[in-house]
Design a protein around this motif. Structure first.
Motif, PDB file in Angstrom:
ATOM      1  N   UNK A 263       0.832  -1.200   0.000  1.00  0.00           N
ATOM      2  CA  UNK A 263       0.000   0.000   0.000  1.00  0.00           C
ATOM      3  C   UNK A 263       0.865   1.249   0.000  1.00  0.00           C
ATOM      4  N   UNK A 264       0.535   2.176  -0.863  1.00  0.00           N
ATOM      5  CA  UNK A 264       1.237   3.454  -0.897  1.00  0.00           C
ATOM      6  C   UNK A 264       2.615   3.405  -1.512  1.00  0.00           C
ATOM      7  N   UNK A 265       2.949   2.295  -2.180  1.00  0.00           N
ATOM      8  CA  UNK A 265       4.284   2.199  -2.771  1.00  0.00           C
ATOM      9  C   UNK A 265       4.229   2.494  -4.261  1.00  0.00           C
ATOM     10  N   UNK A 266       5.359   2.978  -4.794  1.00  0.00           N
ATOM     11  CA  UNK A 266       5.410   3.172  -6.237  1.00  0.00           C
ATOM     12  C   UNK A 266       5.721   1.838  -6.919  1.00  0.00           C
ATOM     13  N   UNK A 267       5.743   1.848  -8.244  1.00  0.00           N
ATOM     14  CA  UNK A 267       5.878   0.609  -9.011  1.00  0.00           C
ATOM     15  C   UNK A 267       7.162  -0.140  -8.659  1.00  0.00           C
ATOM     16  N   UNK A 268       8.254   0.615  -8.576  1.00  0.00           N
ATOM     17  CA  UNK A 268       9.548  -0.012  -8.317  1.00  0.00           C
ATOM     18  C   UNK A 268       9.572  -0.648  -6.921  1.00  0.00           C
ATOM     19  N   UNK A 269       9.067   0.107  -5.938  1.00  0.00           N
ATOM     20  CA  UNK A 269       9.023  -0.422  -4.573  1.00  0.00           C
ATOM     21  C   UNK A 269       8.125  -1.652  -4.496  1.00  0.00           C
ATOM     22  N   UNK A 270       7.018  -1.610  -5.251  1.00  0.00           N
ATOM     23  CA  UNK A 270       6.106  -2.747  -5.264  1.00  0.00           C
ATOM     24  C   UNK A 270       6.805  -3.983  -5.826  1.00  0.00           C
ATOM     25  N   UNK A 271       7.546  -3.789  -6.902  1.00  0.00           N
ATOM     26  CA  UNK A 271       8.254  -4.922  -7.508  1.00  0.00           C
ATOM     27  C   UNK A 271       9.282  -5.505  -6.554  1.00  0.00           C
ATOM     28  N   UNK A 272      10.001  -4.611  -5.857  1.00  0.00           N
ATOM     29  CA  UNK A 272      10.958  -5.090  -4.849  1.00  0.00           C
ATOM     30  C   UNK A 272      10.241  -5.929  -3.800  1.00  0.00           C
ATOM     31  N   UNK A 273       9.109  -5.406  -3.331  1.00  0.00           N
ATOM     32  CA  UNK A 273       8.387  -6.083  -2.261  1.00  0.00           C
ATOM     33  C   UNK A 273       7.913  -7.460  -2.723  1.00  0.00           C
ATOM     34  N   UNK A 274       7.422  -7.554  -3.963  1.00  0.00           N
ATOM     35  CA  UNK A 274       6.991  -8.849  -4.505  1.00  0.00           C
ATOM     36  C   UNK A 274       8.160  -9.837  -4.514  1.00  0.00           C
ATOM     37  N   UNK A 275       9.305  -9.347  -4.953  1.00  0.00           N
ATOM     38  CA  UNK A 275      10.499 -10.191  -4.999  1.00  0.00           C
ATOM     39  C   UNK A 275      10.864 -10.672  -3.586  1.00  0.00           C
ATOM     40  N   UNK A 276      10.784  -9.777  -2.625  1.00  0.00           N
ATOM     41  CA  UNK A 276      11.123 -10.161  -1.247  1.00  0.00           C
ATOM     42  C   UNK A 276      10.149 -11.220  -0.730  1.00  0.00           C
ATOM     43  N   UNK A 277       8.864 -11.013  -1.007  1.00  0.00           N
ATOM     44  CA  UNK A 277       7.868 -11.966  -0.497  1.00  0.00           C
ATOM     45  C   UNK A 277       8.101 -13.345  -1.106  1.00  0.00           C
ATOM     46  N   UNK A 278       8.398 -13.365  -2.400  1.00  0.00           N
ATOM     47  CA  UNK A 278       8.657 -14.653  -3.050  1.00  0.00           C
ATOM     48  C   UNK A 278       9.896 -15.322  -2.456  1.00  0.00           C
ATOM     49  N   UNK A 279      10.930 -14.516  -2.223  1.00  0.00           N
ATOM     50  CA  UNK A 279      12.163 -15.079  -1.641  1.00  0.00           C
ATOM     51  C   UNK A 279      11.921 -15.613  -0.232  1.00  0.00           C
ATOM     52  N   UNK A 280      11.175 -14.827   0.543  1.00  0.00           N
ATOM     53  CA  UNK A 280      10.865 -15.258   1.917  1.00  0.00           C
ATOM     54  C   UNK A 280      10.182 -16.611   1.883  1.00  0.00           C
ATOM     55  N   UNK A 281       9.249 -16.735   0.942  1.00  0.00           N
ATOM     56  CA  UNK A 281       8.464 -17.959   0.846  1.00  0.00           C
ATOM     57  C   UNK A 281       9.284 -19.123   0.285  1.00  0.00           C
ATOM     58  N   UNK A 282       9.997 -18.872  -0.796  1.00  0.00           N
ATOM     59  CA  UNK A 282      10.670 -19.976  -1.476  1.00  0.00           C
ATOM     60  C   UNK A 282      12.007 -20.337  -0.850  1.00  0.00           C
ATOM     61  N   UNK A 283      12.826 -19.325  -0.546  1.00  0.00           N
ATOM     62  CA  UNK A 283      14.157 -19.633  -0.032  1.00  0.00           C
ATOM     63  C   UNK A 283      14.138 -19.940   1.455  1.00  0.00           C
ATOM     64  N   UNK A 284      13.296 -19.212   2.193  1.00  0.00           N
ATOM     65  CA  UNK A 284      13.278 -19.412   3.639  1.00  0.00           C
ATOM     66  C   UNK A 284      12.173 -20.359   4.079  1.00  0.00           C
ATOM     67  N   UNK A 285      11.309 -20.724   3.150  1.00  0.00           N
ATOM     68  CA  UNK A 285      10.261 -21.693   3.451  1.00  0.00           C
ATOM     69  C   UNK A 285       9.222 -21.199   4.443  1.00  0.00           C
ATOM     70  N   UNK A 286       9.041 -19.882   4.513  1.00  0.00           N
ATOM     71  CA  UNK A 286       8.082 -19.324   5.467  1.00  0.00           C
ATOM     72  C   UNK A 286       6.702 -19.243   4.819  1.00  0.00           C
TER      73      UNK A 286
END
Ligand SMILES: Nc1ncnc2c1ncn2[C@@H]1O[C@H](COP(=O)(O)OP(=O)(O)O)[C@@H](O)[C@H]1O
Ligand SMILES: [Mg+2]
Lengths: 350, 263
Positions: free
Chosen positions: B183-206
Motif C-alpha cells: 500500500x502506498x508504494x510506487x511501481x519499483x518499490x512494489x516490484x521489490x516487495x513482490x520479490x522479497x515476499x517470493x524469496x521469503x516464501x521460497x528460499x526461507x520456506x516461510x
C-alpha cells in the motif's frame, strides 16, 4: 584530525558495538574518571560534598529514567522509594547488625520489591492514570515513614550509621565521596549495558509501541513490572547512600517534592538517555546552590532589599527550569549530541 | 501431494458492539503456501490477522497453529511459536535504530536477562554479536544496509515498510502475516516487495498470509486465497478458481471480471 573522526573504519561487529565509539571519546572519558578520583585532593570539603550529592542524584536519576524515560511510565513516587531504601539500609545496619556492604544491596532489593508492588497497576493503567497510581504510592509510603516509628523513628527521624571496613569508618567528606562516586560510576556502566542488551531494548520497545512489542514476543506486563523493580532498586541504593551522606534520616527528606525534583532532572537532562540523567542530576543539584550563592551576594550588595532578593530564589529557580523546558525540550543530552556532531565535522559545519 | 495444514481457522466470530467484523469465518493455510485474504475495505481482513496474531479475541471459534490451540494465548506466546506480522499502518519502534528494531525480533531467542545484560559479561557479549550477525543477514537480504544505524522515525515511508518486514523476519518465524505490504508504494518499490515476499516464501520456506489490494500481485503470487465481504467468506480457492467464481465477481467486483486482469 577531523578526517579521522568522519571515517567509519570499524571492521567487526564487536568493534561496531562499542559504547565509546572513537579513541578520542575513550581517552576523554578515561581522563574524566581519573579527574573525578583526583578531585577531592584539590577541592575543599564544600565542593567535595556537593559532588557527592550530585553522584547520589545521578544514581536516582538513572533509576527514574529506566521506568519513565526508557519504558515510558511516569513515576511520581521515586522520592518515596529513595526513602524506603534509606530507612531499610539503616534498619538492617542498626537492628539486624548487618554490615553496610550487605545492608545496602538488601535495601536495594527491598525497595525493588516495594517498587514492584506499586508497579502492579501498570497491568491495567497507562499514562496519566498510572502516574496518579504512583502518586498514591508516594503518599502511602510517606504516611508509613511517619507512622512506622520502630523502623523510621517517626517524627523524630533516626540515625543512619556510617559504613565500615574493619576499623575504618566512612564518615569523612572524602571517604563518603569515594564510596558514592564509585557506586555512581558502576550505576552508569550498568545502565549503559542494560540499555544495549535484551531487556533494555525491550523497555524501549514497550515505550515506543507497546502493541507491536507484544506481537514481537515481548511480554508487556513482565517488562513494565521489571522496569519498576529496577528503577526502585536504584532508588534504594541512592537512598542508602543518602543516609551515609547525611547520617540522619527523617520523613521530610522523601516527600513529593523530591519525586518531582527527580522527574524534572530527567526531563531537563534528557528522557531515555544515560548521559541525560547525569546532566540533569548536575543541573538540578547545582542550580539551587548557585542561586543561593548568587542571591546571597546580591543581598550583601543591596542590604536594604536583601530579604526580597533572597525570597526570589525559588521563583528564579522555577523560571530557569521553565525556560530550559521551552528552549531545550529534548534535554541537555540532545544539545550535547548536536554540539558533538558539529565538532566531528569541524571546520566543515554544513 | 497436499502439504500439511499449518494454520486452521474455524468458525471465527468477532463483533465490536453492533458491528459484526467477522461472522463465522473458517479457512486453512498449508505449510509453505502464499495464502491471500482479499475483500473490499472494511471486509474484516485486518481483523482476521489480528485474531491470528492475538491482538483481537474472537467471541467464537478457534485457531490452531502447528497443532497448538492458540485461540486464547497472549500475543507474545504466539510470537514464540513462530507467528510474525507487519501492520497496515506502520507500527515500528520509532525512537530506535533500524538495527535495534530488528534486534527486538531476536528478543525471544536471546537469553541474557537484565543482570547479565547490565554487566555485559562474556556470554552476553557473545550472544549479542551472534544475533547481530543474524540480523545483518536480514539487512543484506532486504537491501537496507545504508540505513541500518538510522532512527526509524526519520525514514521514508517505503523504507519503513521494508524495515517492518525485516523486523518480522528477525523473529525467524514459520508464518508471516503481511497486512497490505504494498500500500502506498510506487511501481519499483512494489516490484521489490513482490520479490522479497517470493524469496521469503521460497528460499526461507516461510508460510505467508497476504492481505493486499493490488489484484495483479495477489493473482500472480498466491497459491490460494479467500475472498471476504462484510466479515463472511464469499469465495475460496486458487487464483483461477476465484477469478471464475460468479459469486465473487458479483459481490466483490460489481459484475466486472476485468479487475482481476493484470496491473
Ligand atoms: N478495534 C475496532 N473497534 C471497532 N470496530 C472495529 C475495530 N477493528 C475493526 N473494526 C470494524 O470491523 C470491520 C472490519 O474492519 P477491518 O478488519 O479493519 O477491515 P479491512 O482490513 O478488511 O479493511 C469494520 O467495520 C471496522 O470498522
Ligand atoms: Mg485492513
Amino acid at each position: 584530525m577531523s578526517v579521522a573522526h568522519c571515517g567509519d573504519f570499524r571492521q567487526t561487529y564487536r568493534e561496531d558495538m562499542k559504547v565509546l565509539e572513537t579513541r578520542f571519546i575513550r581517552v576523554s572519558v578515561g581522563a574524566f574518571v581519573v579527574l573525578l578520583y583526583l578531585f577531592p585532593l584539590a577541592a575543599g570539603n564544600y565542593l567535595t560534598s556537593t559532588v557527592t550529592t550530585i553522584a547520589i542524584a545521578v544514581i536516582g536519576a538513572l533509576g527514574i529514567n529506566i521506568v519513565t524515560g526508557f519504558t515510558g511510565q511516569i513515576s511520581l513516587g521515586h522520592g518515596a522509594f529513595m526513602g524506603v531504601g534509606a530507612f531499610a539500609c539503616s534498619y538492617y545496619m542498626r537492628v539486624a547488625h548487618l554490615p553496610f556492604w550487605v545492608a545496602m544491596p538488601a535495601a536495594g532489593i527491598t525497595t525493588a520489591a516495594v517498587g514492584m508492588v506499586f508497579g502492579l497497576p501498570s497491568a491495567r493503567l497507562k499514562g496519566l492514570y498510572l502516574a496518579i497510581a504512583t502518586l498514591a504510592a508516594q503518599f502511602i509510603l510517606q504516611y508509613l515513614f511517619v507512622h512506622m516509628d520502630f523502623v523510621t523513628g517517626g517524627s523524630n527521624g533516626i540515625v543512619s550509621p556510617p559504613p565500615e571496613i574493619g576499623s575504618f569508618a566512612f564518615d569523612g567528606d572524602r571517604s563518603k565521596y569515594y564510596l558514592t562516586v564509585t557506586i555512581a560510576v558502576m550505576a552508569v556502566l550498568f545502565t549503559t549495558n542494560l540499555i544495549r542488551s535484551r531487556d533494555g531494548r525491550a523497555f524501549i520497545a514497550v515505550r515506543d509501541h507497546y502493541l507491536s512489542a507484544e506481537i514481537m514476543g515481548v511480554p508487556l506486563f513482565k517488562y513494565r513490572l521489571l522496569s519498576f523493580a529496577i528503577s526502585a532498586f536504584y532508588a534504594g541504593i541512592a537512598g542508602s547512600l543518602w543516609g551515609v551522606y547525611t547520617g540522619y534520616l527523617s520523613a521530610e527528606q522523601f516527600t513529593i517534592a523530591e519525586s518531582i525534583n527527580y522527574l524534572a532532572m530527567i526531563i531537563i537532562g534528557g528522557l531515555g538517555s544515560v548521559l541525560g540523567s547525569i546532566f540533569g542530576a548536575i543541573f538540578m543539584t547545582l542550580l539551587p546552590q548557585i542561586l543561593t550563592v548568587g542571591t546571597g551576594a546580591l543581598a550583601g550588595i543591596f542590604p536594604k532589599i536583601g530579604f526580597l532578593i533572597m525570597s526570589f530564589k525559588e521563583g528564579i529557580f522555577g523560571l530557569i527550569v521553565i525556560l530550559f523546558l521551552i528552549f531545550e525540550p529534548d534535554g541537555l543530552a540532545h544539545r550535547w549530541r548536536l554540539i558533538k556532531s558539529y565538532w566531528k565535522l569541524f571546520p566543515f559545519s554544513y | 501431494m497436499e502439504r500439511p495444514v499449518q494454520l486452521a481457522v474455524e468458525n471465527i466470530s468477532l463483533r465490536f458492539g453492533g458491528v459484526m467484523a467477522l461472522g463465522g469465518l473458517g479457512f486453512s493455510v498449508r505449510k509453505g503456501e502464499i495464502f491471500s485474504i482479499i475483500g473490499p475495505n472494511g471486509a474484516g481482513k485486518t481483523s482476521m490477522l489480528n485474531c491470528v496474531s492475538g491482538r483481537y479475541h474472537p467471541q467464537k471459534g478457534s485457531i490452531a497453529f502447528d497443532g497448538h490451540d492458540i485461540t486464547h494465548r497472549p500475543p507474545a506466546a504466539r510470537a514464540r511459536l513462530g507467528i510474525a506480522r507487519t501492520f497496515q499502518n506502520i507500527a515500528l519502534f520509532k525512537g530506535m535504530t533500524v538495527l535495534d528494531n530488528l534486534l527486538i525480533g531476536r528478543h525471544i531467542h536471546l537469553k541474557s536477562g537484565f543482570l547479565r545484560g547490565g554487566f555485559y559479561l562474556g556470554p552476553c557479549q557473545k550472544e549479542e554479536i551472534e544475533h547481530r550477525r543474524f540480523v545483518e543477514d536480514i539487512v543484506d537480504f532486504l537491501e537496507i544496509e545504508h540505513i541500518r544505524k538510522r532512527t526509524v522515525g526519520t525514514l521514508a515511508y517505503g523504507l519503513q515498510k521494508r524495515v517492518e518486514l525485516a523486523r518480522a523476519l528477525a523473529l525467524n518465524p514459520k508464518l508471516i502475516l503481511l497486512d497490505e505490504p504494498m500500500a502506498g508504494m510506487n511501481l519499483e518499490e512494489t516490484e521489490d516487495m513482490v520479490r522479497f515476499i517470493l524469496d521469503i516464501n521460497q528460499e526461507r520456506g516461510i508460510t505467508v498470509i497476504l492481505v493486499e489490494h493490488d489484484m495483479g500481485v495477489v493473482m500472480d503470487i498466491s497459491d490460494r486465497l479467500v475472498v471476504l465481504n462484510f466479515g463472511e467468506k464469499i469465495g475460496e480457492g486458487t487464483p483461477e478458481e476465484v477469478q471464475a467464481d460468479p459469486e465473487v465477481i458479483k459481490a466483490y467486483l460489481g459484475g466486472e471480471a476485468s479487475v482481476f486482469l493484470g496491473r
